[in-house]
Design a protein around this motif. Sequence first.
Motif, PDB file in Angstrom:
ATOM      1  N   GLY B 356       0.939  -1.125  -0.118  1.00  0.00           N
ATOM      2  CA  GLY B 356       0.187  -0.006  -0.058  1.00  0.00           C
ATOM      3  C   GLY B 356       0.582   1.177   0.071  1.00  0.00           C
ATOM      4  O   GLY B 356       0.380   2.422   0.246  1.00  0.00           O
ATOM      5  N   GLN B 357       1.939   1.135  -0.210  1.00  0.00           N
ATOM      6  CA  GLN B 357       2.980   2.352  -0.161  1.00  0.00           C
ATOM      7  C   GLN B 357       2.738   3.224  -1.420  1.00  0.00           C
ATOM      8  O   GLN B 357       2.550   4.340  -1.343  1.00  0.00           O
ATOM      9  N   CYS B 358       3.051   2.589  -2.598  1.00  0.00           N
ATOM     10  CA  CYS B 358       3.026   3.317  -3.615  1.00  0.00           C
ATOM     11  C   CYS B 358       1.773   3.093  -4.773  1.00  0.00           C
ATOM     12  O   CYS B 358       1.287   2.018  -4.940  1.00  0.00           O
ATOM     13  N   SER B 359       1.528   4.016  -5.363  1.00  0.00           N
ATOM     14  CA  SER B 359       0.376   3.996  -5.944  1.00  0.00           C
ATOM     15  C   SER B 359      -0.097   2.994  -7.143  1.00  0.00           C
ATOM     16  O   SER B 359      -1.004   2.324  -7.002  1.00  0.00           O
ATOM     17  N   PRO B 360       0.987   2.705  -8.001  1.00  0.00           N
ATOM     18  CA  PRO B 360       0.644   1.802  -9.069  1.00  0.00           C
ATOM     19  C   PRO B 360       0.223   0.401  -8.577  1.00  0.00           C
ATOM     20  O   PRO B 360      -0.857  -0.218  -9.198  1.00  0.00           O
ATOM     21  N   ARG B 362      -0.399  -0.310  -5.445  1.00  0.00           N
ATOM     22  CA  ARG B 362      -1.667  -0.309  -4.354  1.00  0.00           C
ATOM     23  C   ARG B 362      -3.089  -0.343  -5.104  1.00  0.00           C
ATOM     24  O   ARG B 362      -3.921  -1.189  -4.940  1.00  0.00           O
ATOM     25  N   GLU B 363      -3.264   0.636  -5.979  1.00  0.00           N
ATOM     26  CA  GLU B 363      -4.442   0.789  -6.853  1.00  0.00           C
ATOM     27  C   GLU B 363      -4.374  -0.135  -8.033  1.00  0.00           C
ATOM     28  O   GLU B 363      -5.602  -0.847  -8.622  1.00  0.00           O
ATOM     29  N   ILE B 395       2.135  -0.642 -14.495  1.00  0.00           N
ATOM     30  CA  ILE B 395       2.715  -0.914 -13.377  1.00  0.00           C
ATOM     31  C   ILE B 395       4.019  -1.358 -13.228  1.00  0.00           C
ATOM     32  O   ILE B 395       5.066  -0.925 -12.524  1.00  0.00           O
ATOM     33  N   THR B 399       7.362   0.686  -9.862  1.00  0.00           N
ATOM     34  CA  THR B 399       6.895   0.734  -8.376  1.00  0.00           C
ATOM     35  C   THR B 399       8.417   0.919  -7.610  1.00  0.00           C
ATOM     36  O   THR B 399       9.310   0.721  -8.024  1.00  0.00           O
TER      37      THR B 399
END
Lengths: 903, 450
Positions: B356-360, B362-363, B395, B399
């Motif tokens: 859950g740290q970086c957006s690519p 996590r989302e 992604i 990351t």
Amino acid sequence: MVIHIDNKEYNIKSGKNLLEACLSVGLDLPYFCWHPAMGSVGACRQCAVKVYKDENDTKGRLVMSCMEGVKDGLYLSIEDKTAKEFREQVIEWLMTNHPHDCPVCDEGGACHLQDMTVMTGHDYRRFKYKKRTYTNQYLGPLIHHEMNRCIQCYRCVRYYRDYAGGDDLNVFAAHNHVYFGREKDGVLQSPFSGNLSEVCPTGVFTDKTLKEHYTRKWDLTMSPSVCNHCSVGCNTIAAERYGELRCILNRYNGDVNGYFLCDRGRFGYEFVNSENRIKRVIIRNRAGEASTEEELMQHLQPLVSMSKIIGIGSPRASLESNFALMQLVGKQNFYQGISEDEAHLNRVCIDVLQSGSVHSASLKEIEQADAVLVVGEDIWNTAPMMALAVRQAVVKTAGAEASQHVQIPVWLDSAIKELAQEDKGFLAVLNVSASPLDELATHAWHATPDDLSRAAFAIAAYLQPGKLQADNFSEELTNQAKAIGEALKQAKNPVIITGVSSYNDNVIKAAFDIAASLNTAGRKTGMACVMTECNSMGLALMDAPAFNHAMDSVRPNGHATAVILENDLYRHLTPNLVDNFLNKCDHIIVLDSLHNSTTEKASVLLPAATFAEGDGTLVNNEGRAQRFFQVIPNADTQVKESWQWLWKMQMLRSQKVNGHVLHPDELLQKMETDMPQFKGITSVSPGHDYTIHGERIPREPHRYSGRTAIQANKNVSEPKPFYDGDSPLSFTMEGFKGVPPSWAVPFFWAPGWNSVQSVAKYQDEPNGSLKGGNPGVRLLQDKKKENADLFFKDVPEQFVITKDKWLLLPKFHVLGSGELSGYTKALEVLSPELFAIISPKSAEALNVKEGDMLQLTDAGIAYGSLPVKVLDNMCDGVVFVNAGSRGTVGMNWGTRINLAKVN
Amino acid sequence: MAVKLLLEKAHVEGIRTYDVYRREGGYRAVEKALKSMSPEAIVEEVKKSGLRGRGGAGFPTGMKWSFIAKPEGVPRHLVCNADESEPGTFKDRYLMEFIPHLLIEGLIISSFALGSNATYIYIRGEYAWIPDILEQAIAEAKANGWLGKNILGTGFDCEIYVQRGAGAYICGEETALIESLEGKRGNPRIKPPFPAVKGVWDRPTVVNNVETLAAVVPIINLTGEEYAKIGVGRSTGTKLISACGNINKPGVYEIDMTISVEEFIYSDEYCGGIANGKRLKACIPGGSSVPILPANLLFKTAKGETRYMNYESLSDGGFATGSMMGSGGFIVLDEDQCVVKHTYTLARFYRHESCGQCSPCREGTGWMEKILKNIDTGKGKMSDIDLLWDIQRKIEGNTICPLGDAAAWPVAAAIRHFRDEFEWHVLNPEESQVRNFGLAHYADAREVVA
């Protein structure tokens, strides 16, 4: 160095990262997790750009611009198709779970996420699924929590924990369900929690007090202002709508508060809207009110024409008002409305800061110090933002130290944090009692003010051996002095912080001796002296006698009129002293904004403007004179700046009626001529007639709406805007568009940047100065460095604890102490009850336990009784009484009083 | 019969105990290393052996060891990564469970080589029963003077501590492992600084896989030169493969990296062929995150050469037509398996394990899971396949840590090689719920050859 961005050459300072470089040359590049004050962690992946090996490389590689340093001759592209697509994709990812609630979100219209979404061009939604949802938490009366809006940039926890040192906000859970909040519902414990509302790039953490009377940012009338709640003088933006002050926002000043404010400063504004405000002229002991100004003037005429007229100045009123009062009553009849002790301490501070042997440190300089010594001032509670600056000094010094050993740039926050781990820069805190700052300290030591000063003198003696007269220091003191002195000697930019709240001039003198001893070639030493009120320094610089002397100057039945300026004397002085004085005066004219014990005694009470309704200048503890500007138009009320009232009275007294409208700049000019210590005061901001290409500076953003509807219930015609003749700012949305001079920034906005992040467009570079230099003028000029010698050589005797006499000291509270901020309900709730606070040993000696009542008496003065609170980590022989909160009265701080258990 | 270096004695009765292990020649390598070799010589020997990291990335171990910083007065640490969490991989568990002293022996030598006086085994939380086995082995080793103060009179002190993880896949990533070991949230760190310079508690740290450290024992016993002769090219020594899926003999096999993939699957010495007489559909040769290979690319490379079970051959053709040796988690799919469901299962795993740290990551992982679930349950659209491709592409490589890549690769490879199966799911929403796509034109490679 030169770098190439999209085939254009730019000159960039070395040591920056690519994102900072792009922003500092005015280019737009979206970002979330990077923050100028907190550095880079590379979490959001929003700021991707293409970097090329050389000019022939056409493929390039995608990098996060916040994670790469600038290199000479570097080629990068913001406009590259892959980079643009990736940035758009990142927004799309973040928006998959972000609710479409902008119309009902407090952040809407001032939202960094909105701005960045528009900037990347993401407009079509491919995510067809349900959004994840969270349960919100109750975080106390200041901050509202709305977790569904979170885009997981981690800024909140990085700010709250790493930057501000809080530990009750954290990140929980994992994957696409990470949660930012507390372990369970409850009030956020950090006194810097309000900054979450500006740090959060969207509407997760918002200002709860604004919510009570919400207005969109674009509908606010805003003015550059200065915080009123302590002596640090943080720059703020005051924001108004419909005659009500709506919120306080941070106004960046690279030399003072930077990007942040404390909670007392941010939320302490509600006194302006208080029901307790004095809005009309009140003439007591007279049938009928003065309904017109003529009537009032008729009534005032004989009062101000009395042969004896005494002016009592105020440490929280502007320089203009204090000076206007001095003009009215004459220099010989002007007194500071504070106790002799406090006036003396303020004087000592000014003397040492003006001696030329030390430099008065700005908040920025404290933040950059590589060693800090705090002596005898509980800055966590009396100057919160200074404590936050000290925290940065301590943490950043460790980071800078760590970064030297490995090739890691200081902005790479995550790596620096790992490198520094628990390491801290040097901080020694010598205080009467513990504060959260102690956790960061290499040395924390608690003693009575006399003993603190002895400890400080011992350090000075270590730095310049053989110069002190009575250096019979104990072994403990000598060893401690050696450790602290040695660490300070290692530093290049040490800062010594002290203040008046120990009510002991030796503390200040000893701190000065240390600072002066350190101020040798190759070392820049700063000194900071914390005072009690927002203009304590300004008032002290006027060099008037203290209140006690006013008393001596009035003979009984001496037919005197007292003019008391914005000052509840009962808070600064013991009640019997004030009563004595007021009883001697025939007439008492009080100018103030809120009803209090002093205004009750007024025969004529004049409604004074607060910082929100008037213009003025305040001098902070650094000696920096700063202007604040009116934000609430007061055309329809009787409220006026005190200096306006006092000018009118002066006209009455001198029987000159020439119709001249006084501008505040004229007052300042006269002040500068009359009092050389205020040289430079006129250059804080130009006069009221200043324009930029003939245009004034609008207080309202150009999207300000509803102007024609504001008074539609009374009149459908558009009202004429209130004309502000006192300053170059106008109460309209028309006028100069663009970046105004730094002293006149009413709000931060730039095309495409509607949130507070737009401040970057007003700066030379992120975290740097505002364009054209940071506002404010330092009145304490550094003189030529003289040969440093110890200035004060008399070391006081060791404090002797006796069972019947206890040293009475004020205990301030970071949120609760503040005459004015106490009117904010949220802060009132968070402020402590009144206690007599003693150490466990003292409690034993007095045979009391927590909850018992203690009777406080001092040579004839009965202070009444207070419940006992026992505090670990405070020195013995001292009794603290909560000070500064609403309802507290002045006490003879720093004297020894009797304590007795009430049975 | 292939060479066995690690598991040779794994099934000797009582080998888990010190006495049996010692009787079977255990701790000879420690004696040799500590008494007759300098730490530098051991590192040199490991370099010569050509040993490559067995955790998945295949980085040369000797080189990794030579990077460790040696600042004056700062302790150094060796950390054994026993957080074996890659789906399909269970070789380390096997090794630790059956022959724990081999790991302890390897750890002592490696600690000596690296100068680590406090060495940690970070073990995944789900291996609940293994720490007891390891601690028992450590206690026995200590009682017999192989651990503790002044080992073998060399003046070298060493303690080994077992630290259990709490069950997060991400803690197998070395910097997240270090964070977790320090008692923090297991988020990967940004490099630099590299662990070799600033690792656990800011001290120089080497993190190695269980199998890698165990392999140090035979390297010392045989000498690096001899070890390097086993295997082929840069794939030296032996490798543990944990084989699972639709095969007759799932289990952990030690191979010498000269055998072909076909032999590995069909030989009775190893997997023993596809279970229940089914035909082979696809295989994931190196743990769930490496690209899936359809049968026709599994036995022969795109160039028509035989594919062998080693680092180079398995990755021949890059990601377009090849895969990776990875962690040795060998998963075999027969004709009844649905690639869409399989990919969905993996996507669900990676979504759950993203820190859950970086957006690519996590989302992106969450979104891919949702799309795959829709396709699998017959609710997908054609455009979803392109969307999946687009998401995974953005992604990959973008990351903070490799988890993003690990989540993107299986999706990419599944679409690359089995796009028609995805399309069939979209076009036949009802039928796809009751029957499998089968082999389609990806005939069993053996049939093609036949």
